[in-house]
Scaffold this motif. Structure first.
Motif, PDB file in Angstrom:
ATOM      1  N   ARG A  33       0.765  -1.141   0.178  1.00 10.55           N
ATOM      2  CA  ARG A  33      -0.077   0.073   0.055  1.00 10.55           C
ATOM      3  C   ARG A  33       0.869   1.203   0.136  1.00 10.55           C
ATOM      4  O   ARG A  33       0.339   2.520   0.042  1.00 10.55           O
ATOM      5  CB  ARG A  33      -0.892  -0.012   1.273  1.00 10.55           C
ATOM      6  CG  ARG A  33      -2.012  -1.146   1.200  1.00 10.55           C
ATOM      7  CD  ARG A  33      -2.699  -1.240   2.507  1.00 10.55           C
ATOM      8  NE  ARG A  33      -3.681   0.005   2.533  1.00 10.55           N
ATOM      9  CZ  ARG A  33      -4.847  -0.282   1.903  1.00 10.55           C
ATOM     10  NH1 ARG A  33      -5.084  -1.120   1.334  1.00 10.55           N
ATOM     11  NH2 ARG A  33      -5.634   0.785   2.081  1.00 10.55           N
ATOM     12  N   MET A  34       2.147   1.181  -0.042  1.00  9.96           N
ATOM     13  CA  MET A  34       3.252   2.184   0.102  1.00  9.96           C
ATOM     14  C   MET A  34       3.141   3.225  -1.231  1.00  9.96           C
ATOM     15  O   MET A  34       3.130   4.305  -1.305  1.00  9.96           O
ATOM     16  CB  MET A  34       4.564   1.690   0.042  1.00  9.96           C
ATOM     17  CG  MET A  34       5.656   2.621  -0.040  1.00  9.96           C
ATOM     18  SD  MET A  34       7.192   2.024   0.634  1.00  9.96           S
ATOM     19  CE  MET A  34       7.388   0.450  -0.457  1.00  9.96           C
ATOM     20  N   GLY A  35       2.803   2.458  -2.677  1.00  5.31           N
ATOM     21  CA  GLY A  35       2.722   3.280  -3.613  1.00  5.31           C
ATOM     22  C   GLY A  35       1.389   4.275  -3.822  1.00  5.31           C
ATOM     23  O   GLY A  35       1.265   5.430  -4.074  1.00  5.31           O
ATOM     24  N   ALA A  36       0.132   3.431  -3.227  1.00  5.70           N
ATOM     25  CA  ALA A  36      -0.942   4.119  -3.276  1.00  5.70           C
ATOM     26  C   ALA A  36      -0.855   5.170  -2.168  1.00  5.70           C
ATOM     27  O   ALA A  36      -1.529   6.362  -2.456  1.00  5.70           O
ATOM     28  CB  ALA A  36      -1.996   3.293  -2.769  1.00  5.70           C
ATOM     29  N   SER A  37      -0.317   5.049  -1.060  1.00  5.75           N
ATOM     30  CA  SER A  37      -0.017   6.219  -0.182  1.00  5.75           C
ATOM     31  C   SER A  37       0.570   7.393  -0.564  1.00  5.75           C
ATOM     32  O   SER A  37       0.196   8.505  -0.340  1.00  5.75           O
ATOM     33  CB  SER A  37       0.812   5.451   1.098  1.00  5.75           C
ATOM     34  OG  SER A  37       1.109   6.766   1.946  1.00  5.75           O
ATOM     35  N   ILE A  38       1.689   7.266  -1.278  1.00  6.84           N
ATOM     36  CA  ILE A  38       2.158   8.172  -2.030  1.00  6.84           C
ATOM     37  C   ILE A  38       1.344   8.886  -3.149  1.00  6.84           C
ATOM     38  O   ILE A  38       1.308  10.307  -3.132  1.00  6.84           O
ATOM     39  CB  ILE A  38       3.605   7.876  -2.855  1.00  6.84           C
ATOM     40  CG1 ILE A  38       4.659   6.993  -1.823  1.00  6.84           C
ATOM     41  CG2 ILE A  38       4.361   9.085  -3.342  1.00  6.84           C
ATOM     42  CD1 ILE A  38       5.971   6.796  -2.348  1.00  6.84           C
ATOM     43  N   LEU A  39       0.823   8.122  -4.189  1.00  5.55           N
ATOM     44  CA  LEU A  39       0.147   8.703  -5.065  1.00  5.55           C
ATOM     45  C   LEU A  39      -1.060   9.258  -4.654  1.00  5.55           C
ATOM     46  O   LEU A  39      -1.611  10.392  -4.996  1.00  5.55           O
ATOM     47  CB  LEU A  39      -0.471   7.608  -6.065  1.00  5.55           C
ATOM     48  CG  LEU A  39       0.584   6.971  -7.020  1.00  5.55           C
ATOM     49  CD1 LEU A  39       0.225   5.808  -7.945  1.00  5.55           C
ATOM     50  CD2 LEU A  39       1.419   7.924  -7.774  1.00  5.55           C
ATOM     51  N   ARG A  40      -1.834   8.823  -3.634  1.00  4.85           N
ATOM     52  CA  ARG A  40      -3.146   9.479  -3.262  1.00  4.85           C
ATOM     53  C   ARG A  40      -2.770  10.800  -2.555  1.00  4.85           C
ATOM     54  O   ARG A  40      -3.560  11.853  -2.837  1.00  4.85           O
ATOM     55  CB  ARG A  40      -3.639   8.712  -2.058  1.00  4.85           C
ATOM     56  CG  ARG A  40      -4.528   7.405  -2.595  1.00  4.85           C
ATOM     57  CD  ARG A  40      -5.291   6.723  -1.762  1.00  4.85           C
ATOM     58  NE  ARG A  40      -5.809   5.288  -2.268  1.00  4.85           N
ATOM     59  CZ  ARG A  40      -6.952   5.245  -3.164  1.00  4.85           C
ATOM     60  NH1 ARG A  40      -7.622   6.360  -3.422  1.00  4.85           N
ATOM     61  NH2 ARG A  40      -7.317   4.081  -3.610  1.00  4.85           N
ATOM     62  N   ASN A  41      -1.717  10.906  -2.050  1.00  7.24           N
ATOM     63  CA  ASN A  41      -1.295  12.078  -1.316  1.00  7.24           C
ATOM     64  C   ASN A  41      -0.942  12.899  -2.230  1.00  7.24           C
ATOM     65  O   ASN A  41      -0.778  14.415  -2.049  1.00  7.24           O
ATOM     66  CB  ASN A  41       0.069  11.966  -0.289  1.00  7.24           C
ATOM     67  CG  ASN A  41       0.277  13.002   0.486  1.00  7.24           C
ATOM     68  OD1 ASN A  41      -0.604  13.613   1.428  1.00  7.24           O
ATOM     69  ND2 ASN A  41       1.548  13.553   0.650  1.00  7.24           N
ATOM     70  N   GLN A  42      -0.403  12.777  -3.382  1.00 12.12           N
ATOM     71  CA  GLN A  42      -0.124  13.605  -4.700  1.00 12.12           C
ATOM     72  C   GLN A  42      -1.256  13.897  -5.517  1.00 12.12           C
ATOM     73  O   GLN A  42      -0.876  14.542  -6.664  1.00 12.12           O
ATOM     74  CB  GLN A  42       0.902  13.054  -5.336  1.00 12.12           C
ATOM     75  CG  GLN A  42       2.224  12.894  -4.796  1.00 12.12           C
ATOM     76  CD  GLN A  42       2.951  14.158  -4.353  1.00 12.12           C
ATOM     77  OE1 GLN A  42       3.197  15.047  -5.468  1.00 12.12           O
ATOM     78  NE2 GLN A  42       3.059  14.563  -3.142  1.00 12.12           N
ATOM     79  N   GLY A  43      -2.583  13.400  -5.147  1.00 12.06           N
ATOM     80  CA  GLY A  43      -3.677  13.764  -5.852  1.00 12.06           C
ATOM     81  C   GLY A  43      -3.754  12.633  -7.264  1.00 12.06           C
ATOM     82  O   GLY A  43      -4.270  13.218  -8.265  1.00 12.06           O
ATOM     83  N   ARG A  44      -3.061  11.871  -7.156  1.00 12.97           N
ATOM     84  CA  ARG A  44      -2.878  10.747  -8.375  1.00 12.97           C
ATOM     85  C   ARG A  44      -3.826   9.469  -7.992  1.00 12.97           C
ATOM     86  O   ARG A  44      -3.258   8.611  -8.424  1.00 12.97           O
ATOM     87  CB  ARG A  44      -1.411  10.578  -8.721  1.00 12.97           C
ATOM     88  CG  ARG A  44      -0.800  11.574  -9.237  1.00 12.97           C
ATOM     89  CD  ARG A  44       0.878  11.472  -9.188  1.00 12.97           C
ATOM     90  NE  ARG A  44       1.756  12.525  -9.523  1.00 12.97           N
ATOM     91  CZ  ARG A  44       1.583  13.096 -10.862  1.00 12.97           C
ATOM     92  NH1 ARG A  44       1.397  12.691 -11.746  1.00 12.97           N
ATOM     93  NH2 ARG A  44       2.516  14.239 -10.728  1.00 12.97           N
ATOM     94  N   ASP A  45      -4.801   9.586  -7.707  1.00 10.89           N
ATOM     95  CA  ASP A  45      -5.791   8.255  -7.409  1.00 10.89           C
ATOM     96  C   ASP A  45      -5.946   7.726  -8.426  1.00 10.89           C
ATOM     97  O   ASP A  45      -6.267   6.441  -8.385  1.00 10.89           O
ATOM     98  CB  ASP A  45      -7.002   8.846  -6.596  1.00 10.89           C
ATOM     99  CG  ASP A  45      -6.838   9.715  -5.186  1.00 10.89           C
ATOM    100  OD1 ASP A  45      -6.305  10.554  -5.489  1.00 10.89           O
ATOM    101  OD2 ASP A  45      -7.237   9.306  -4.156  1.00 10.89           O
TER     102      ASP A  45
END
Length: 616
Positions: free
Chosen positions: A544-556
Motif C-alpha cells: 500500500r506504499m505506492g498508493a499512499s504516495i500517489l493518493r497524497n499527490q492527488g494521483r488516485d
C-alpha cells in the motif's frame, strides 16, 4: 577469521607441565614435552590474556621438533592465529603445510578457503571448499558438518558474485546432506527470488512446506505474497532464531528534563542508498527549537555531497561502525537520548542488538523495512493511515505512529541527472515504453505474467527492465517466450549510476510498480521525473506504499486494487485508449507538505513519550 581446534584430555594441567621451575623461563625442551592438548590450553590462556605474540611463539617453538605427532593440528591452529592477526600469507603457509601432512584435513581446507577469500582470490577459495566436498568419496572419516560448511561458503560467495544458479545448487546440496539448517533454507529461498526461479518454493527432502515458510526471511516474504499473517509469522520466527541476545533495559528509571528533546537516528544507510536518498530534506525539516538531532552512523563512506549533507543535518553525529552494540547503546545512554529511531528494521545491515538493550526511553522503527519487525524492544512503527489501516494493526508487533500525508518523505526537485536518449538505450523511438527498475527479487510470477498479458494486448509497447544478473535475465526471457512474447519486446539495461538512472526515467511513458512489494524511493524518483506510475494496492503495508504516495499527490486514478485492474488500465494507457490521468487536485508543494508531515511526526513522538513515561 578461521576456527581453531580443541582437543580434550585428562592429562596434567598445562601450566604445571610447562613451568617446572618457578623462576626459570620455559625452554624449547619444555615445549617439546607438552602434549598437544596441553599446548592448546597454554595458548588459549595467552590469547585470553591478550598475549597474541606469546601464543604465536608457543606454537612456533613446539613446531621446531621434527615429526611430532598431531603436527597438522598445531599447524592448523597456528594458521587460524596468524589469520586473526592479519598475517594472511603466513597463515596460508601454515594451512598448506597442514594439508601436506593430511590432504583430507577438511577444516584446514575450509579455513584456507576463507583466507583466500580475504585475499581476493575467490577461485582458489572455491577450489579449497570443493576439495572438502570431493573428500566425501575418498575419506572414510569424512565429516558431513565439514561438507555442509564448505557448500554453504560456496553458496554464500557465489551469491555475492550474483552467480545464482551455482549458489542455489551448492545450498541445495548442503540441505540434502542436512535439511535442518534454517539459515541455509532462508538464503536458498531468497536466491531463487533473485534468480526469478518460479515457483520459488519447491519440494526438498526432509523439509516441510511449513519449515520452508517459517525459514523464509522477512525481506523475502514482503515480495512473496500479499499476506499480513505470513509477514508477522516470518518476522517473529526470524527474530527468535537469529537474535539470541537477552533484552536489557539500560534506560530503566531514567527521565530527562532537556529543553529540547534529544532525538537519535541509528543507520548504516546515511549515504547514496534508497533510504538515505529520502532523508536529507526530511531531517532538515525537524523543528530545531524543540528537537536536538543525534546521528549514530555505521554507513559505508561514499565521499559524496549527499552524505556530507546528511551528516550536516545532525547537530551531533557519531561514527559508531567499529563499536560493539553494547558500546553504542552505552554511548546513547550517556547522550541521554529521549527517543531513538531505527532506520533499518529487518533490512540488510540492521543492528538490533543496540535496541535490545533499550538505551532510548522510547524506541521505534521507520522507513528501512516496510513491515512489522517482530522485535519486542521497538515501541512504534512510523506509517500513515492509508498504508497501515486499522485492520492491519493486529499483524504488527509495534504500535503505529501515524503521520499526516504519506509516510514516505518526498525530496525536492533535483537537476543532477545525466540526459540520455532512447537510441542510446536500445529503445524504439516510437514505442510506448513501460519500465520497472526495482530490485529483481520483487518480480514474481503473477506480476510478470500480468506484464506479459499487457505486452500481448498492447503491440506498440515494450518493457524496460534492469539486467541485474544473467540468471534472472535468462529466466525472464524464457518465461516471456513461453507466453508468446518476443525477445525484442523486453529491453534489459545494466545497473547504472544514480544520475544516469534518473536521466533514463525521463525516457519512460509509464512506470509499472511492483506488487506486493511496492517501490518506495524509486517512486519518489519517478514522480520527480514527471513520469506516471501505475500501482496496485493490497492487504499489507508494503503493498500500500505506492498508493499512499500517489493518493497524497492527488494521483488516485493511477491506484488499482487488483492485478486485473492494474492490467486493464495499463493496456488502455499503452494503446492510447485513455490518456494518462492527471491529478484530481494539484499536488501539494513538496517543501510545505514535508514540513507538515514532519510536524505530525514530532507531535506523535512527544505524545508517545509522555504516555510511556506516565505508565512507569
Amino acid at each position: 577469521m578461521g576456527n581453531t581446534l580443541k582437543i580434550q584430555t585428562r592429562s596434567q594441567p598445562a601450566q604445571a607441565a610447562l613451568v617446572r621451575k618457578p623462576d626459570a623461563a620455559p625452554t624449547a625442551d619444555d615445549f617439546f614435552a607438552l602434549t598437544v592438548p596441553q599446548l592448546f590450553a597454554i595458548v588459549e590462556g595467552f590469547q585470553r590474556d591478550g598475549k597474541q605474540e606469546h601464543a604465536l611463539a608457543a606454537y612456533q617453538t613446539w613446531l621446531k621438533q621434527p615429526e611430532a605427532a598431531l603436527r597438522q593440528y598445531v599447524l592448523f591452529n597456528l594458521g587460524a592465529l596468524l589469520q586473526s592477526m592479519g598475517r594472511l600469507q603466513d597463515g596460508k603457509l601454515a594451512y598448506q603445510e597442514a594439508l601436506e601432512i593430511d590432504r583430507h584435513f577438511s577444516k584446514a581446507s575450509i579455513n584456507l578457503g576463507l583466507l583466500y577469500e580475504r585475499l581476493g582470490e575467490d577461485q582458489l577459495a572455491f577450489r579449497c571448499w570443493s576439495d572438502v566436498i570431493a573428500s566425501q568419496h575418498l575419506d572414510p572419516k569424512w565429516d558431513p558438518l565439514d561438507g555442509t560448511a564448505a557448500l554453504n561458503h560456496i553458496g554464500r560467495l557465489q551469491e555475492q558474485h550474483k552467480k545464482y544458479a551455482l549458489a542455489e545448487s551448492a545450498l541445495e546440496h548442503s540441505l540434502r546432506i542436512n535439511p535442518n539448517q534454517p539459515a541455509v533454507i532462508q538464503h536458498w529461498v531468497h536466491i531463487r527470488q533473485k534468480a526469478c526461479r518460479w515457483p520459488v518454493y519447491k519440494d526438498l527432502p526432509g523439509i516441510s512446506a511449513n519449515q520452508m515458510l517459517m525459514c523464509t526471511s522477512p525481506l523475502a516474504q514482503l515480495a512473496m505474497d500479499d499476506d499480513p499473517v505470513k509477514q508477522l509469522l516470518t518476522a517473529s520466527s526470524f527474530v527468535e532464531r537469529t537474535y539470541s541476545f537477552k533484552q536489557e533495559h539500560l534506560s530503566k528509571g531514567r527521565r530527562y528534563n532537556h529543553q529540547r528533546l534529544r532525538l537519535g537516528y541509528v543507520s548504516g544507510d546515511l549515504c547514496v542508498h534508497a533510504v538515505g536518498l529520502l532523508l536529507a530534506e526530511f531531517l532538515e525539516a525537524h523543528d530545531r527549537s524543540k528537537f536536538m538531532l543525534y546521528g549514530y552512523d555505521y554507513s559505508v563512506e561514499d565521499h559524496t555531497a549527499h552524505r556530507a549533507r546528511l551528516r550536516a543535518a545532525f547537530e551531533v553525529f557519531r561514527s559508531v561502525a567499529p563499536l560493539s552494540d553494547r558500546d553504542i547503546a552505552t554511548l546513547i545512554v550517556e547522550d541521554e537520548i529521549d527517543i531513538l529511531i531505527d532506520l533499518h528494521g529487518l533490512s540488510s545491515g540492521a543492528r538490533p542488538g543496540i535496541f535490545a538493550l533499550n538505551p532510548g526511553l522510547l524506541q521505534g522503527t521507520y522507513l528501512g523495512f516496510i513491515g512489522t519487525t517482530g522485535m519486542p524492544w521497538l515501541d512504534f512503527v512510523v506509517s500513515d493511515r492509508h498504508a497501515l489501516p486499522d485492520e492491519l494493526v493486529p499483524y504488527f508487533a509495534e504500535k503505529p505512529l501515524y503521520l499526516e500525508g504519506s509516510f514516505i518523505p518526498l525530496t525536492d526537485q533535483r537537476q543532477d541527472f545525466n540526459p540520455s536518449t532512447r537510441q542510446e538505450n536500445g529503445l524504439p523511438e516510437k514505442a510506448f515504453v513501460m519500465a520497472s527498475f526495482g530490485n529483481v527479487y520483487k518480480i514474481n510470477e503473477p506480476l510478470f505474467s500480468t506484464w506479459m498479458d499487457i505486452l500481448q494486448a498492447a503491440p506498440g509497447a515494450v518493457l524496460w527492465l534492469v539486467d541485474d544478473n544473467a540468471t534472472a535475465t535468462a529466466n525472464l526471457r524464457q518465461f516471456a517466450y513461453s507466453r508468446g512474447v518476443g525477445s525484442e519486446r523486453l529491453i534489459f539495461t545494466p545497473r547504472v549510476t544514480h544520475q544516469t538512472y534518473r536521466g533514463n526515467l525521463r525516457l519512460v511513458d509509464l512506470f509499472l510498480d511492483t506488487f506486493p512489494y511496492n517501490c518506495g524511493s524509486t517512486t519518489n524518483d519517478v514522480l520527480e521525473a514527471g513520469v506516471p506510475l501505475l500501482t496496485c494496492q493490497g492487504r499489507t503495508m508494503v503493498s500500500r506504499m505506492g498508493a499512499s504516495i500517489l493518493r497524497n499527490q492527488g494521483r488516485d486514478a493511477l491506484v488499482t486494487s487488483s492485478l486485473a485492474e492494474y492490467k486493464a488500465l495499463a493496456i488502455q494507457l499503452a494503446n492510447g485508449e485513455q490518456t494518462i490521468p492527471l491529478p484530481a487536485a494539484p499536488a501539494p508543494v513538496r517543501a510545505p507538505a514535508r514540513q507538515h508531515m514532519v510536524r505530525s511526526l514530532e507531535a506523535g513522538l512527544v505524545a508517545m513519550l509522555q504516555h510511556k513515561l506516565a505508565q512507569r
